[in-house]
Design an enzyme around this catalytic site. Structure first.
Site, PDB file in Angstrom:
ATOM      1  N   ARG A 295      92.866  33.354  19.257  1.00  0.00           N
ATOM      2  CA  ARG A 295      92.394  34.058  20.343  1.00  0.00           C
ATOM      3  C   ARG A 295      92.840  35.389  20.731  1.00  0.00           C
ATOM      4  NH1 ARG A 295      90.200  28.322  23.410  1.00  0.00           N
ATOM      5  NH2 ARG A 295      88.816  28.049  21.942  1.00  0.00           N
ATOM      6  N   TYR A 439      83.426  33.798  17.599  1.00  0.00           N
ATOM      7  CA  TYR A 439      84.151  33.014  16.895  1.00  0.00           C
ATOM      8  C   TYR A 439      85.610  32.854  17.636  1.00  0.00           C
ATOM      9  CZ  TYR A 439      86.117  37.191  14.226  1.00  0.00           C
ATOM     10  OH  TYR A 439      86.452  38.292  13.863  1.00  0.00           O
ATOM     11  N   GLU A 440      86.055  31.758  17.293  1.00  0.00           N
ATOM     12  CA  GLU A 440      87.396  31.316  17.822  1.00  0.00           C
ATOM     13  C   GLU A 440      87.129  30.865  19.325  1.00  0.00           C
ATOM     14  OE1 GLU A 440      89.626  30.926  16.088  1.00  0.00           O
ATOM     15  OE2 GLU A 440      89.399  32.030  14.399  1.00  0.00           O
ATOM     16  N   GLY A 441      85.935  30.237  19.433  1.00  0.00           N
ATOM     17  CA  GLY A 441      85.474  29.590  20.942  1.00  0.00           C
ATOM     18  C   GLY A 441      84.624  30.953  21.330  1.00  0.00           C
TER      19      GLY A 441
END
Lengths: 594, 594
Positions: A295, A439-441
């Site tokens: 993140r 992406y990545e949350g």
């Protein structure tokens, strides 16, 4: 055509002057980080960015990756560049020297990463994923696995992935179906389908180490039954040499809006041999180590692409002749004045510059906190830093990737019609940047993480690590004449953030929908204040403790900071207004009324 | 996959209930516009959008136009669809029946246009450009030219273009170099290079009628020396049949971020035979007729693409199962709840819906004012309407295309990772929508038009046509209990707009940079208030004079309007704050400090 010049001066300023890194000067590796050395690293990173990676960026976008019968080929030149980059050690800056890494602090490595990503985001994905996988293995895997896999990952001979998403589950990992069946030798056989696997298959390395979330046959349902496994593409003999192909097959790649040179793969596991990483059913914990590192990396992607776009936009605005300054021709000898004389062009450039430089300051500052969390002398200092990083990670990921989209869209606008033409490179930045919000949350998930997990943590303890220093700073300079133009706006926006925090804490207790409705607006306020704090700290330092940069540099910093305070930070006002309105109008439609 | 359903209900509501079209019921053609007839038109337009144009949209994006040796080929299926669309009269709704058009009012035609554009923006460009050219010829050309060219353009046999931009000039048309040399027969020979010519060459029609800005040999320099010429691709005999190819050559097409199925051409004129349209050296005046019509059309593009994205996003949010509602599972029998239960997803959907429906109301309302400006009984009414349309055209173009970008980006976000995959169609909407902020005058230019031309016009006379009705409306309902939640926020934002107007009027007089720095923020405030006014008017009408829509429909309107008031309109606060800060921090950097 897009131009790229690494922001070496700004990085040097941040590392050498803005950050006060004395607290870590006792750490052996870090104490070697003299200004001479770090300056040399930055210069060199700028050079490879500009001359090796940037020339592959546009062509890589046009050519993309190709897929044939399980084999993925990266664009022309990627393989050679990958070998050169990993051989020179650009892929393992923060890795443990024990495995061949360079053990550099994050505040150095992340500044380098920004430059590399700026020049070719797709390319750097292959190196970035490897680091994410390295981090999880290094922290959670058994010593045997580390011995067997880490050195070759650190050297760049092997790369890594994170295999989370499946067709039926993205955000909701509790729905994962991939199975891991225990074998008598202590390993597992994995079977299932993963999608959206970045760097899942490619021709850059001789082996690929997949970290795979899966569930064992009798695991509890939901996320409490998920474990993490290391699954190599090729099995590895005990002596480290490659054995036979494992049951891992790439069944296709996605055609995407952007990052076309980064392979996004569907991976089929068919009785593939895997090894448990960490404890059984504690896969989410290990996964979050990868995710948190990832993140921060994704936040830096937002910053890096914003920087790339700004760099081209300002150059274009100085060169392209169009119209005359309203106050009279500035260059009467030319057919027209350059775009940069026009206030609306300046509004765009200043917005780009103020967001980008503010984000870079936050990136340096937070990276240093990450180093403190791992290396500070005493435990309390490490813990405090760790909690602060934990609090700010969702803000950093979401707010900086929002900046990435905002700035790259402005970059197109500065170019006008020419910004819409692929050849000129500006629209690629927006297309590439757009994934970083997902992406990545997804950014909405980051907001829920902030509001639902990080705020309530220990009755607001994490939050106080951020709020107290701001309060103290504001108090210290409350009556400081030269800094008034920075302190007052920050004070105003910080009060709004405190008010919103109170509202969410109170309302959220009785109705979780209230907190969740407010979450994204709240995260954006948080990000705006965080950058405001950075700008105010820079203004304070420049006003009272100038270093060795040029007078013009400091002057530009102060003016850009002022623009931020006057024209970007005030957005906190409408965000507060949104939050205080509550969730009713957001939640009241029936599904069929949409 | 993206889904499309034309917003027939909302359009019927706006046309049949929201607009009060009695003032034009005396016009013969318009008096035939019974609800039965217009409903049938809308149903039919919805059907061709969904079944003929939408199926070509994704494939058209993937295939794009191709260029070979001067010949441009549109994607598969475009030619057949073009023939079907023009044969059914969808391309000439507002054209004069004298030339074969249908003489429909704009408020009908623009609602149809929105549906068509939603389904395939690239395709509709070919028809839209023809109408722009038709308008300029119809208004300014000599009767002979009209006789010779208009019928075939109206029938769709021939198409039209606007040839303005050259490599060295986009916004600054004063830099145009294309030459028009007068010939003894009264016509001209044109030579020069034009770029970014939409529909400049294609395989859809047998002839293409270019409207070209150029200068005669002894014309004054700058925009005062520019004239407008009609230059056909094929010369035309007096009997209307095609003669030899004119000196017009397409030297290439652009590869763009989006609208890939719309050809964007470089056109070389080499002693091409052309005819003056309007007066010599008054080309800019005629060009603005094309541009104003085109600017409204582009604003509708913003709305249309927003609608398309919203339509898919809401469907996906109802289908995709992921996570559980915070207040407890809503669909416990399923593996997870649909996305739409989540507050942050609703925040995005409501934002999309409130912007889109507000923009549609403004589009209907403004289109009706355009009809009034052309057809109202008395001259004063016509003039007032004309001035109002003139004032709002830049706001409409810029604000609605900003909405197009905002909403299509949210549409991607609702889809998560799947929104980034080309196959699913959501990212195409953002790529297609992005051009609308650039062409027909970049949005920054619209803001300068608003602040620099429209505001000062006759000491604010144009502005009063907009401000007075809002003031009256607010006064009338100032103490109206059921409408409080709409009236108070509108009152607050309208006051801010008035305050900003005063600031700009005062400061702008002494320093034009002040007005120009404020321009974009001011236009955005204007747009926010305009949509707020529409929402308040709809709320008032629904509260006191419900029509024949369903109870659920009205309920959704009132709630969506409330969301707009609480969560979108408050942005006027930060915009005012930006404006009042003045231009200093925007303008103070030296060029080399960027």
């Amino acid at each position: 055509m897009a131009t790229l010049k690494a922001p070496i001066d700004d990085i040097k300023y941040l590392i050498n002057e803005f950050l006060e890194t004395d607290e870590l000067s006792n750490i052996p590796t870090f104490s070697e980080m003299t200004t001479d050395l770090t300056d040399a690293i930055f210069e060199q990173a700028g050079k490879v960015s500009e001359t090796l990676l940037f020339p592959l960026n546009k062509a890589g976008d046009e050519q993309g990756c190709t897929y044939h019968d399980g084999v993925v080929t990266t664009p022309d030149g990627f393989k050679e560049a990958y070998q050169e980059m990993t051989a020179s050690g650009w892929g393992n800056l923060t890795c443990d020297p024990k495995y061949g890494g360079q053990g550099l602090p994050h505040y150095i490595a992340n500044a380098v990463d920004e430059m590399l990503i700026s020049s070719n985001m797709s390319f750097t994905m292959y190196m970035g994923l490897t680091i994410g996988a390295y981090n999880a293995i290094e922290k959670f895997a058994h010593e045997d696995l580390k011995e067997k896999f880490l050195s070759n990952m650190v050297s760049g001979q092997w790369s890594g992935t994170m295999c989370l998403t499946e067709p039926q589950c993205g955000t909701d990992l509790g729905l994962i179906r991939t199975k891991a069946v225990p074998q008598s030798e202590g390993n597992y056989h994995l079977s299932g389908s993963k999608i959206f696997i970045s760097a899942g298959e490619h021709n850059l390395t001789e082996n690929i180490i997949h970290l795979v979330l899966a569930r064992t046959p009798d695991a509890p349902s939901g996320i409490k039954g998920i474990s993490l496994f290391l699954v190599p593409k090729f099995n590895v003999h005990d002596d480290g040499t490659l054995a036979e192909l494992n049951g891992v097959f790439c069944s296709g790649i996605e055609h995407k809006m952007g990052i076309n040179a980064s392979s996004t793969c569907s991976i089929e596991f068919d009785n593939a041999k895997g090894f448990l990483v960490g404890e059984l059913n504690k896969g989410m914990k290990a996964m979050f180590v990868m995710m948190n590192s990832a993140r921060l990396h994704v936040g830096i992607q937002g910053l890096a692409i914003a920087q790339a776009s700004y760099c081209s936009a300002k150059d274009y605005a100085k060169e392209r002749l169009q119209g005359r300054a309203l106050s009279g021709a500035k260059y009467p000898e030319q057919a027209a004045d350059p775009l940069i004389v026009h206030p609306d062009i300046r509004r765009m450039l200043m917005t780009m510059k103020a967001y980008t430089e503010g984000a870079r300051a936050l990136s340096s500052w937070l990276s240093y906190k990450l180093d403190l969390s791992q290396h500070a002398d005493n435990k309390q200092q490490r813990q405090e830093a760790d909690e602060l990083v934990s609090l700010l990670t969702p803000v950093f990921k979401s707010f900086l990737t929002d900046i990435g989209e905002t700035v790259t869209s402005l970059g197109i606008q500065v170019y006008g019609g020419h910004g819409y033409i692929r050849e000129n490179g500006m629209e690629q930045y927006l297309r590439d940047a757009r994934i970083s919000k997902i992406y990545e949350g997804a950014n909405g998930i980051q907001a829920l993480d902030l509001v639902g997990r990080k705020l309530p943590e220990q009755m607001g303890k994490y939050l106080r690590h951020f709020f107290h220093p701001i309060s103290n700073f504001l108090e210290q300079y409350a009556n400081d004449k030269p800094l008034t133009a920075y302190i007052l706006p920050l004070q105003k926006s910080f009060s709004r953030l405190q008010q919103a925090t109170l509202f969410i804490a109170q309302k959220g207790l009785s109705d979780p929908d209230e907190a969740a409705t407010a979450a994204s607006d709240y995260l954006n306020m948080f990000g705006l204040v965080a950058l405001g704090y950075m700008w105010a700290k820079m203004a304070e330092q420049i006003t009272y403790r100038k270093g060795e940069m040029s007078a013009d540099f400091y002057d530009a910093k102060l003016k850009t900071g002022l623009f931020y305070m006057q024209r970007l930070l005030p957005q906190t006002g409408s965000l507060l207004s949104n939050i205080l309105a509550g969730c009713n109008s957001t939640m009241s439609l029936k599904e069929e009324q949409f």
